[in-house]
Design an enzyme around this catalytic site. Structure first.
Site, PDB file in Angstrom:
ATOM      1  N   GLY A  17       0.759  -1.257   0.040  1.00  0.00           N
ATOM      2  CA  GLY A  17       0.052  -0.198   0.012  1.00  0.00           C
ATOM      3  C   GLY A  17       0.812   1.091  -0.027  1.00  0.00           C
ATOM      4  N   THR A  19       2.587   4.108  -2.719  1.00  0.00           N
ATOM      5  CA  THR A  19       2.196   5.219  -3.655  1.00  0.00           C
ATOM      6  C   THR A  19       1.768   4.064  -5.008  1.00  0.00           C
ATOM      7  OG1 THR A  19       3.823   6.808  -3.429  1.00  0.00           O
ATOM      8  CG2 THR A  19       2.741   6.611  -5.618  1.00  0.00           C
ATOM      9  N   SER A  43       0.935  -3.512   5.403  1.00  0.00           N
ATOM     10  CA  SER A  43       1.574  -3.396   6.616  1.00  0.00           C
ATOM     11  C   SER A  43       2.236  -2.346   7.343  1.00  0.00           C
ATOM     12  CB  SER A  43       2.679  -4.503   6.846  1.00  0.00           C
ATOM     13  OG  SER A  43       3.408  -4.655   7.819  1.00  0.00           O
ATOM     14  N   LYS A  82       5.932  22.012  -9.963  1.00  0.00           N
ATOM     15  CA  LYS A  82       7.135  21.874 -10.789  1.00  0.00           C
ATOM     16  C   LYS A  82       7.229  22.006 -12.239  1.00  0.00           C
ATOM     17  CE  LYS A  82      10.358  17.912 -11.502  1.00  0.00           C
ATOM     18  NZ  LYS A  82      10.697  16.593 -11.321  1.00  0.00           N
ATOM     19  N   LEU A 332       8.147  -0.321  -7.382  1.00  0.00           N
ATOM     20  CA  LEU A 332       9.700  -0.599  -7.163  1.00  0.00           C
ATOM     21  C   LEU A 332       9.718  -2.159  -7.210  1.00  0.00           C
ATOM     22  CD1 LEU A 332      10.116   1.670  -4.082  1.00  0.00           C
ATOM     23  CD2 LEU A 332      11.053   2.087  -6.561  1.00  0.00           C
TER      24      LEU A 332
HETATM   25  C1  LIG Z   1      15.869   7.388  -2.714  1.00  0.00           C
HETATM   26  C2  LIG Z   1      14.659   7.412  -3.721  1.00  0.00           C
HETATM   27  C3  LIG Z   1      14.093   8.534  -4.238  1.00  0.00           C
HETATM   28  C4  LIG Z   1      12.965   8.533  -5.024  1.00  0.00           C
HETATM   29  N1  LIG Z   1      12.592   9.489  -5.584  1.00  0.00           N
HETATM   30  C5  LIG Z   1      11.520   9.765  -6.592  1.00  0.00           C
HETATM   31  C6  LIG Z   1      10.908  10.637  -7.095  1.00  0.00           C
HETATM   32  O1  LIG Z   1      11.387  11.783  -6.856  1.00  0.00           O
HETATM   33  N2  LIG Z   1       9.910  10.588  -8.095  1.00  0.00           N
HETATM   34  C7  LIG Z   1       9.245   9.512  -8.352  1.00  0.00           C
HETATM   35  O2  LIG Z   1       8.501   9.422  -9.155  1.00  0.00           O
HETATM   36  N3  LIG Z   1       9.772   8.264  -7.690  1.00  0.00           N
HETATM   37  C8  LIG Z   1      10.671   8.402  -6.743  1.00  0.00           C
HETATM   38  N4  LIG Z   1      11.146   7.329  -6.147  1.00  0.00           N
HETATM   39  C9  LIG Z   1      10.556   5.894  -6.539  1.00  0.00           C
HETATM   40  C10 LIG Z   1       9.307   6.091  -5.632  1.00  0.00           C
HETATM   41  O3  LIG Z   1       9.664   6.336  -4.255  1.00  0.00           O
HETATM   42  C11 LIG Z   1       8.135   4.790  -5.638  1.00  0.00           C
HETATM   43  O4  LIG Z   1       8.158   4.530  -6.847  1.00  0.00           O
HETATM   44  C12 LIG Z   1       7.025   4.881  -5.062  1.00  0.00           C
HETATM   45  O5  LIG Z   1       7.094   5.316  -3.835  1.00  0.00           O
HETATM   46  C13 LIG Z   1       6.568   3.663  -4.998  1.00  0.00           C
HETATM   47  O6  LIG Z   1       6.847   2.588  -4.322  1.00  0.00           O
HETATM   48  P1  LIG Z   1       5.979   1.207  -3.814  1.00  0.00           P
HETATM   49  O7  LIG Z   1       4.657   1.766  -3.651  1.00  0.00           O
HETATM   50  O8  LIG Z   1       6.211   0.551  -5.050  1.00  0.00           O
HETATM   51  O9  LIG Z   1       6.858   0.847  -2.821  1.00  0.00           O
HETATM   52  P2  LIG Z   1       6.629   1.144  -1.189  1.00  0.00           P
HETATM   53  O10 LIG Z   1       6.378   2.471  -0.938  1.00  0.00           O
HETATM   54  O11 LIG Z   1       7.983   0.399  -0.490  1.00  0.00           O
HETATM   55  O12 LIG Z   1       5.454   0.451  -0.675  1.00  0.00           O
HETATM   56  C14 LIG Z   1       5.487  -1.158  -0.492  1.00  0.00           C
HETATM   57  C15 LIG Z   1       4.239  -1.416   0.178  1.00  0.00           C
HETATM   58  O13 LIG Z   1       4.318  -3.084   0.252  1.00  0.00           O
HETATM   59  C16 LIG Z   1       3.958  -3.365   1.839  1.00  0.00           C
HETATM   60  N5  LIG Z   1       4.624  -4.541   2.080  1.00  0.00           N
HETATM   61  C17 LIG Z   1       5.598  -4.925   1.871  1.00  0.00           C
HETATM   62  N6  LIG Z   1       6.163  -6.117   2.606  1.00  0.00           N
HETATM   63  C18 LIG Z   1       4.811  -6.683   2.832  1.00  0.00           C
HETATM   64  C19 LIG Z   1       4.406  -7.722   3.528  1.00  0.00           C
HETATM   65  N7  LIG Z   1       5.268  -8.722   3.931  1.00  0.00           N
HETATM   66  N8  LIG Z   1       3.042  -7.834   3.896  1.00  0.00           N
HETATM   67  C20 LIG Z   1       2.277  -6.756   3.727  1.00  0.00           C
HETATM   68  N9  LIG Z   1       2.470  -5.638   3.171  1.00  0.00           N
HETATM   69  C21 LIG Z   1       3.967  -5.522   2.666  1.00  0.00           C
HETATM   70  C22 LIG Z   1       4.518  -2.135   2.500  1.00  0.00           C
HETATM   71  O14 LIG Z   1       4.232  -1.850   3.696  1.00  0.00           O
HETATM   72  C23 LIG Z   1       4.169  -1.154   1.566  1.00  0.00           C
HETATM   73  O15 LIG Z   1       2.688  -0.643   1.880  1.00  0.00           O
HETATM   74  C24 LIG Z   1      12.278   7.252  -5.517  1.00  0.00           C
HETATM   75  C25 LIG Z   1      12.788   6.015  -4.599  1.00  0.00           C
HETATM   76  C26 LIG Z   1      13.906   5.968  -3.934  1.00  0.00           C
HETATM   77  C27 LIG Z   1      14.421   4.799  -3.485  1.00  0.00           C
END
Ligand SMILES: Cc1cc2nc3c(=O)[nH]c(=O)nc-3n(C[C@H](O)[C@H](O)[C@H](O)COP(=O)(O)OP(=O)(O)OC[C@H]3O[C@@H](n4cnc5c(N)ncnc54)[C@H](O)[C@@H]3O)c2cc1C
Length: 502
Positions: A17, A19, A43, A82, A332
């Site tokens: 959960g 972005t 989580s 931006k 990611l």
């Molecule tokens: C240093 C850095 C800078 C960034 N800057 C930018 C930016 O400027 N612009 C941009 O577009 N993108 C940027 N990004 C990328 C951006 O942060 C991600 O694409 C975006 O936040 C999406 O992340 P996500 O939802 O895939 O993962 P996460 O935010 O990590 O979410 C993962 C989810 O999975 C859940 N989860 C994991 N394991 C379990 C489990 N076992 N059981 C239940 N739930 C679980 C977690 O609780 C969480 O809710 C950046 C990334 C990094 C590393």
């Protein structure tokens, strides 16, 4: 997998959960809601990556598609506008350029505007290329509005990542998405098909589904750990594998652009929100350790920290397949290049659109998956080349990090681009149309590539005609910038978060 005949709702389980998870959940429920039964598991104990706060203009179109009200979204996520990214010290220490989202000058069907400008430079006039871009001039003047003289301004947002996920969650839950708080401990696969049947939470609860979306971030819990889809490592091209981040107080009005400041072994971001500044240093552990990185960041902050310093590790690259069996990885979990051009959230939105178009409403979807994976590949490779360009086209010789990048064996696709520009000034948009000609031109010139020759179209005009045309464009832009309000004044009247005043 339980078959779901067309008349039944498809049970979609979204794992994660952040972005990615909430944007996927809200998109699916708002556009395909009557056909789907959507559950999201997240989580709180694990949390989200907590960064990802700069975006690109495609987000506006995506939001419009979802019916998101801009003012409401901006007020609730402390967002600012931006207009581009300012790059400091990238080509050489002391250098500065802006990659703006705007169109530069006026192009003809035969030659791009920069080729007319190069002709003017060769004849001794024409000023700077940046003089011909409204968004760039507005950024430098810290001005902003949605349109000026009926000319729309091209912009994106800086947003609070945690608030954005919360905002989307509220909307998604309001539209019928079921949320389960819990930690996924196990994934059950069908012994024959290899498809995911269910995920099991700590404590034993089983959540079954027809189709699973892995939004577990770097964990890649379903696509990687359960289904065994490998990861293509691109660290030989994109060496950054660590970041250290900290939020600071805002010491002046937020500027309408992201700052990207190069350091001897990495680069620092500054992302201004209405209430605070997001800061971080992206670096490679091959060239700098965590303590040095933290010191560099803390020594170069624009204000006092308002939160703890956080360290993050990642591997640049992509999944061999984003869609495998009955699971698609979005966010990611599907790969990560690096945040230099703020493309990650954009890639989430394009993956969602692609999934909605190719959604597996029937039981056989091998070809849909193949198409999804092929489109994902083209797209990520185009972004990869654009990011490598910033690092490789440098004249910096002051550190092993920059020497590594200068000497890098780059992808053939990028080499071809750089050679064509250096020799003939020829530029074309990337294959998926994300980075337009103007983006490539701004970054190539900004990084110090200057073409040896250019198209002859500018010589078809006499000197006076060319000079006059260019002067007209520059003056029109300056007039428009004069009419625009200051960025912070515009935010105050348009989308201020409660309590924000400056
Ligand atoms: C240093 C850095 C800078 C960034 N800057 C930018 C930016 O400027 N612009 C941009 O577009 N993108 C940027 N990004 C990328 C951006 O942060 C991600 O694409 C975006 O936040 C999406 O992340 P996500 O939802 O895939 O993962 P996460 O935010 O990590 O979410 C993962 C989810 O999975 C859940 N989860 C994991 N394991 C379990 C489990 N076992 N059981 C239940 N739930 C679980 C977690 O609780 C969480 O809710 C950046 C990334 C990094 C590393």
């Amino acid at each position: 997998m339980t078959p779901h005949p067309n008349e039944q709702k498809c049970a979609v389980v979204i794992a994660g959960g952040g972005t990615a998870g909430w944007l996927t959940a809200f998109s699916l429920v708002s556009r395909l809601g009557p056909l789907l039964d959507i559950t999201l598991i997240e989580s709180d104990a694990i949390g989200t990556v907590g960064v990802g706060e700069a975006t690109i203009p495609t987000m506006r179109t995506f939001h419009r598609l979802l019916g998101i009200d801009e003012k409401e979204f901006m007020a609730q996520t402390q967002a600012t506008f931006k207009l581009g990214i300012q790059f400091d010290n990238w080509a050489n220490q002391g250098d500065r350029y802006i990659h703006s989202f705007g169109e530069i000058g006026q192009r003809s069907w035969m030659a791009e505007f920069h080729e007319f400008w190069l002709e003017a430079k060769a004849q001794g006039f024409g000023g700077e290329l940046s003089d011909y871009c409204l968004e760039l001039q507005a950024a430098q003047a810290q001005k902003f509005c949605l349109e000026v003289d009926k000319r729309p301004v091209n912009y994106a947002y800086h947003l609070n990542a945690t608030a954005y996920a919360a905002y989307l969650r509220k909307k998604a839950e309001g539209a019928g998405v079921k949320r389960i708080e819990g930690k996924i401990a196990h994934t059950a696969l069908d012994a024959v098909s290899g498809n995911i049947e269910a995920v099991q939470l700590e404590g034993g609860r089983l959540v079954e589904g027809d189709f699973f979306i892995d939004c577990t971030g770097f964990h890649g819990l379903l696509i990687g750990k359960a289904l065994g889809v490998g990861y293509e490592d691109w660290s030989h091209w994109l060496a950054a594998d660590r970041a250290v981040a900290v939020q600071t107080e805002l010491t002046s009005a937020p500027v309408p652009y992201t700052k990207s400041i190069a350091h001897p072994a990495g680069w620092q971001w500054q992302i201004p929100l209405q209430h605070r500044m997001g800061n971080g240093l992206v670096y490679s552990s091959r060239f700098m350790d965590a303590q040095q990185a933290q010191d560099v960041l803390l020594d170069n902050l624009p204000g006092a920290p308002v939160a703890d310093v956080r360290h993050l590790a990642f591997k640049t690259g992509r999944r061999h397949k984003a869609w495998h069996k009955n699971c698609v990885a979005i966010g990611l979990s599907s790969g990560f290049l690096e945040p230099l051009e703020s493309t990650s959230i954009h890639l989430i939105t394009t993956a969602i659109l692609r999934l909605m178009k190719l959604f597996p409403f029937g039981n056989e979807y091998t070809q849909q998956a193949a198409r999804f994976n092929a489109e994902t590949s083209f797209e990520v490779e185009a972004v990869r080349d654009f990011i490598i360009l910033h690092y490789h086209a440098t004249q910096r010789t002051d550190s092993d990090f920059w020497n590594f990048y200068r000497m890098l064996d780059i992808p053939d696709s990028l080499r071809h681009r750089m050679q064509l520009f250096s020799e003939n000034a020829y530029v074309w948009p990337d294959e998926v149309g994300l980075f337009r000609t103007d983006s490539w031109v701004q970054v190539m010139l900004g990084q110090g590539l200057y073409p040896k020759q250019h198209h002859g179209a500018g010589r078809l005009l006499d000197q006076h005609g060319l000079e006059q045309q260019l002067a007209n464009i520059r003056q029109a832009i300056q007039k428009m910038v004069t009419k625009m309000p200051q960025h912070h004044d515009f935010i105050t009247q348009y989308c201020a978060t409660d309590g924000w005043e400056r």
